[in-house]
Design an enzyme around this catalytic site. Structure first.
Site, mmCIF file in Angstrom:
data_model
loop_
_atom_site.group_PDB
_atom_site.id
_atom_site.type_symbol
_atom_site.label_atom_id
_atom_site.label_comp_id
_atom_site.label_asym_id
_atom_site.label_seq_id
_atom_site.Cartn_x
_atom_site.Cartn_y
_atom_site.Cartn_z
ATOM 1 N N GLU A 25 0.819 -1.219 0.000
ATOM 2 C CA GLU A 25 0.000 0.000 0.000
ATOM 3 C C GLU A 25 0.854 1.270 0.000
ATOM 4 O OE1 GLU A 25 -1.650 1.645 3.595
ATOM 5 O OE2 GLU A 25 -1.327 -0.222 4.680
ATOM 6 N N LYS A 86 -5.651 10.589 1.137
ATOM 7 C CA LYS A 86 -5.727 9.236 1.699
ATOM 8 C C LYS A 86 -6.991 8.582 1.143
ATOM 9 C CE LYS A 86 -6.500 6.916 6.153
ATOM 10 N NZ LYS A 86 -6.755 7.136 7.584
ATOM 11 N N SER A 140 -13.104 1.174 10.499
ATOM 12 C CA SER A 140 -12.332 1.309 9.267
ATOM 13 C C SER A 140 -12.983 0.563 8.105
ATOM 14 C CB SER A 140 -10.925 0.774 9.480
ATOM 15 O OG SER A 140 -10.205 0.836 8.273
ATOM 16 N N ALA A 141 -12.938 1.197 6.939
ATOM 17 C CA ALA A 141 -13.407 0.543 5.712
ATOM 18 C C ALA A 141 -12.544 -0.673 5.366
ATOM 19 C CB ALA A 141 -13.404 1.536 4.550
ATOM 20 N N LYS A 159 -3.534 -2.231 15.590
ATOM 21 C CA LYS A 159 -2.931 -1.431 16.654
ATOM 22 C C LYS A 159 -3.832 -1.342 17.868
ATOM 23 C CE LYS A 159 -2.330 1.716 13.711
ATOM 24 N NZ LYS A 159 -2.254 0.893 12.522
HETATM 25 N N1 PSU Z 1 -1.529 0.931 10.094
HETATM 26 C C1 PSU Z 1 -0.281 1.453 10.141
HETATM 27 N N2 PSU Z 1 0.019 2.523 9.394
HETATM 28 C C2 PSU Z 1 -0.888 3.061 8.586
HETATM 29 C C3 PSU Z 1 -2.192 2.479 8.506
HETATM 30 C C4 PSU Z 1 -2.470 1.409 9.292
HETATM 31 O O1 PSU Z 1 0.567 0.969 10.843
HETATM 32 O O2 PSU Z 1 -0.564 4.047 7.935
HETATM 33 C C5 PSU Z 1 -3.164 2.992 7.508
HETATM 34 C C6 PSU Z 1 -3.539 1.858 6.543
HETATM 35 O O3 PSU Z 1 -3.492 2.386 5.235
HETATM 36 C C7 PSU Z 1 -4.960 1.532 6.938
HETATM 37 C C8 PSU Z 1 -5.441 2.879 7.348
HETATM 38 O O4 PSU Z 1 -5.705 0.992 5.882
HETATM 39 O O5 PSU Z 1 -4.369 3.409 8.105
HETATM 40 C C9 PSU Z 1 -6.703 2.826 8.167
HETATM 41 O O6 PSU Z 1 -7.199 4.112 8.294
HETATM 42 P P1 PSU Z 1 -8.624 4.349 8.946
HETATM 43 O O7 PSU Z 1 -8.432 4.003 10.394
HETATM 44 O O8 PSU Z 1 -8.902 5.817 8.727
HETATM 45 O O9 PSU Z 1 -9.570 3.471 8.231
HETATM 46 MN MN MN Z 2 -12.071 5.841 10.531
#
Ligand code: PSU
Ligand code: MN
Length: 302
Positions: A25, A86, A140-141, A159
């Site tokens: 990614e 993003k 998250s999606a 995390k």
């Molecule tokens: N975990 C990491 N670093 C990141 C992400 C996740 O250690 O940068 C990123 C990934 O691209 C994941 C996104 O898909 O964060 C999730 O974001 P959100 O919580 O807004 O869905």
């Molecule tokens: Mn979110």
């Protein structure tokens, strides 16, 4: 092939020859790590995949095209451009239409990988149900993508900024297998422990490949989470990082950080609050995931 995709020669040749490929990614490059560690990580992770017998395909959106594989100049653009979008599933069509530069999250990278016919994807950690997600509905999606798109994501778990219990419940409801790679416990990204067990433990790449093959041959659509704990020598202890996470979360709340800004904000604050130790751990676990993902991709083609 698809009208919207642009392949590097390396990836195109691998697809034609039916060689193992591992997707990567771009959000972890643009939003997950600072420069210059991000570009160093992006280059090295590709090399690790090659060294383990597979071809890397870093995915991102550039000039109205879905790039499957990036050249050096494109990698640098994702690492250095000040305001890269993003992109998750929601943002995908708009960013493609606008011609803007868009870094793909786990969900959007899975979409790109599936369009290209790539089944294995290595990253750091997946997104999940946020703490207090039962009231904020911040889920998250990545999770809904895992429910529907046939790509296996090799990661170091989720995390502990997230509600790991609810994240695992969501995955169960949506039929997403959570495999522990050489572990009985679901890892929490920076730490090897989380207090939650995985659904299934597998110790060999060929076993993981066989589970994936059976799932998809049966028409059980959707992805899988292959949870691979950070190596011991690079791991932080959950009890040591919990205080830092609590502080970052309360600062995010005070500053009204919401929506897609939450995860990058927390990652950056945790890095500051640990004097960079969390970043070193983050990089180490991505490398480890790349190695395991390449081996699974090789086994899947065997
Ligand atoms: N975990 C990491 N670093 C990141 C992400 C996740 O250690 O940068 C990123 C990934 O691209 C994941 C996104 O898909 O964060 C999730 O974001 P959100 O919580 O807004 O869905
Ligand atoms: Mn979110």
């Amino acid at each position: 092939m698809n009208n919207y995709l642009t392949f590097t020669d390396e990836v195109q040749d691998a697809l034609i020859a039916n060689k193992p490929i591992v997707a990567l990614e771009t959000t972890i490059i643009s939003h997950g790590m600072p420069y210059p560690q991000n570009i160093e990580m992006a280059r090295k992770v590709e090399q690790i995949i090659r060294d383990n017998g597979a071809v890397p395909a870093t995915i991102g959106i550039l000039d109205g095209r879905i790039k499957i594989g990036l050249n050096e100049q494109e990698l640098e653009a994702f690492a250095t451009t000040p305001r890269v979008e993003k992109v998750s599933r929601r943002d995908f069509p708009y960013i493609l239409s606008s011609g803007k530069i868009g870094a793909t999250t786990v969900s959007a990278t899975m979409i790109g990988a599936a369009l290209a016919g790539i089944e294995i994807f290595a990253t750091g950690g997946i997104g999940g149900v946020h703490r207090e997600g039962e009231t904020t509905m911040d889920i998250s999606a990545d999770l809904t993508e895992l429910a529907q798109t046939n790509v296996a994501v090799v990661c170091a778990g989720a995390k502990s900024i997230l509600d790991i219990g609810r994240t695992l419940e969501f995955l169960e409801t949506h039929g997403v297998p959570v495999v522990g790679y050489k572990t009985d416990e679901f890892p929490s990204f920076y730490a090897r422990e989380s207090g939650y067990r995985v659904d299934f433990r597998l110790d060999e790449p060929a076993q993981v490949a066989d589970v994936l093959r059976k799932k998809w041959e049966l028409g059980l659509n959707g992805g899988a989470v292959i949870a691979n704990p950070v190596p011991v020598e690079s791991a932080l202890l959950q009890q040591d990082i919990e205080g830092v996470i609590q502080q970052a979360l309360s600062e995010a709340k005070e500053q009204n950080i919401a929506g897609k800004k939450v995860t990058p904000f927390l990652l950056a604050r945790i890095k500051e609050l640990t004097d960079g130790r969390s970043l070193a751990t983050n990089i180490a676990l991505v490398y480890h995931n790349a190695q395991v993902a390449a081996r699974i991709a090789v086994a899947l083609k065997a």
